[in-house]
Enzyme design. Structure first.
Site, short mmCIF file in Angstrom:
data_model
loop_
_atom_site.label_atom_id
_atom_site.label_comp_id
_atom_site.label_asym_id
_atom_site.label_seq_id
_atom_site.Cartn_x
_atom_site.Cartn_y
_atom_site.Cartn_z
CG HIS A 11 41.50 59.05 61.59
ND1 HIS A 11 41.96 59.26 60.30
CD2 HIS A 11 40.85 57.85 61.54
CE1 HIS A 11 41.63 58.26 59.52
NE2 HIS A 11 40.94 57.39 60.25
CG ASP A 20 28.29 41.43 67.61
OD1 ASP A 20 28.22 40.47 66.82
OD2 ASP A 20 27.29 42.06 68.01
CB SER A 35 38.20 55.53 60.65
OG SER A 35 39.35 54.75 60.84
#
Length: 430
Positions: A239, A366, A381
């Site tokens: 991003h 998980d 990210s």
């Protein structure tokens, strides 16, 4: 029976027939056939097809880039060579649908997962706020009067290039003493504007001021998504990096990435995203350069191959139409600098014809990762998403009210932004 009632009953019957058609299997199969399909050279793609549908290939190039054939209830497209083709589907000899098929080159890259520190230097200096100058005549804002806005980027003053904050002060001081007006060149929404601004003297400090808060750099941490071992091209974050005050995308003049070590995790909770706390490597130990800050991440060239990789061998990528709902893994660092694989679930995936940053919805499953982080945290990210041995995308955003879930971007858009131009290559004849 009146004519109005007859028409009403006919309409109800027709509506019932149309609604019933939706549940007929061949009709369902017809609507499941995409208008556009992308596949890799040398690979096959199967889709459901209505019974007795035949296919015929007409190409836009001198060579046919795709072949198609029926296999039971499946229509199989085979990517012969890079290029673009139009496939016409027929039923009973009549054309019923056209499918545009792009065949793109096979791409293999090495998935990342390493924690990185990022520092960006802007083009010019960015305006991040205003302040009033205390003059003998009262409080005034020369910048606002000149029409400057938050988010503007000052690139020149009096025809001279501005690269950092320290470049601005000498112009302000000189103009103030001579009671001159500064001529500013600013960038706003990709447009170049010219403004005039007169510095004012602060009554307490006697210094000349223009009433602006400015910034010339930004820093943070994120995750490396992939790199090409041959060209050393990399992509990270997934991003855009925006200024913390203005929320505007930072226009990069240059930048660098360095390795980082995760020292602790501030766990995420509902309504409050968590974050990785990391220590950056020595600034002279530069991992790579930053050339672009785009909606799909940061991109540049590595100076050396990153350490602590799960794999050092390139793996294939998957296009958005290949991604499946179900199990997958992410590679990321939650302690030290060791990259580890954690289980996730792809909740939904939207095959995209045009660039978009939120094509995937994922959920952390998980138990170990949930225990350590609470889910997706800031700094994660760019963590690569792997499914069926292929790189399918990168983690980009967390859901504020559910830190176990978030968005991801399809890898094809990051690769296209990195300079692979896979879509253009697919649409050209080989």
């Amino acid at each position: 029976m009146k004519s109005g009632q007859v028409r009403r009953w006919i309409g109800i019957v027709l509506l019932g027939i149309l609604m019933g058609l939706v549940f007929i299997k061949p009709v369902q199969q017809y609507f499941s056939i995409p208008n556009h399909l992308m596949l890799f050279e040398g690979e096959n793609q199967a889709i459901l097809s209505p019974a007795s549908v035949l296919s015929k290939v007409s190409t836009v190039s001198t060579k046919s880039s795709v072949a198609s054939a029926e296999n039971g209830e499946q229509l199989v497209f085979a990517g012969k060579n890079t290029g673009s083709s139009k496939v016409t589907l027929t039923m009973g000899g009549f054309p019923i649908k056209k499918v545009n098929v792009d065949v793109v080159p096979k791409i293999r890259v090495i998935p990342g997962g390493q924690s990185i520190g990022v520092k960006l230097n802007t083009v010019g200096v960015m305006v991040v706020g205003f302040h009033l100058v205390q003059t003998r005549e009262g409080e005034k804002s020369p910048a606002e009067k000149a029409g400057i806005k938050v988010g503007d980027i000052i690139t020149e003053i009096n025809g001279k290039e501005i690269q950092e904050m320290s470049d601005v002060a000498p112009f302000v001081k000189k103009a103030g003493k001579k009671e001159d007006t500064l001529k500013l060149t600013v960038m706003r929404d990709k447009k170049k504007l010219h403004k005039e601004l007169k510095p004012l003297r602060d009554k307490d400090s006697s210094a000349y001021q223009i009433g602006l808060y400015i910034r010339d750099s930004a820093a943070g941490i994120g995750t490396l998504t992939f790199y090409d071992p041959d060209s050393m091209t990399y992509g990270a974050l997934g991003h855009v990096i925006s200024d913390v005050d203005t929320r505007e995308a930072i226009k990069v003049h240059d930048g660098k990435i360095v390795g980082s070590t995760v020292t602790s995790i501030d766990k995420g909770n509902n309504g409050q995203p968590g974050e990785k706390i990391a220590k950056l490597s020595h600034q002279r130990s530069i991992l790579g350069t930053v050339k672009e800050n785009s909606p799909f991440g940061i991109f540049g060239k590595l100076k050396r191959k990153p350490e602590n990789a799960i794999t050092r061998k390139p793996i294939p990528i998957a296009l958005s139409n290949e991604v499946e709902e179900g199990p997958a893994k992410i590679y990321t660092v939650v302690e030290g600098n060791k990259v580890e694989a954690y289980d996730i679930k792809v909740v939904s995936s939207i095959p995209q014809k045009f660039p978009a940053t939120k094509g995937l919805v994922i959920k952390i499953t998980d138990p170990e990762l949930l225990k350590k982080t609470g889910g997706i945290v800031q700094g994660m990210s760019g963590s690569p998403i792997i499914q069926n041995g292929k790189l399918i995308g990168a983690v980009t955003h967390v859901f504020v009210n559910d830190p176990t879930s978030g968005y991801g971007v399809h890898i094809e858009w990051m690769l296209d932004e990195a300079g692979y131009n896979i879509f253009e290559k697919g649409r050209k004849a080989s």
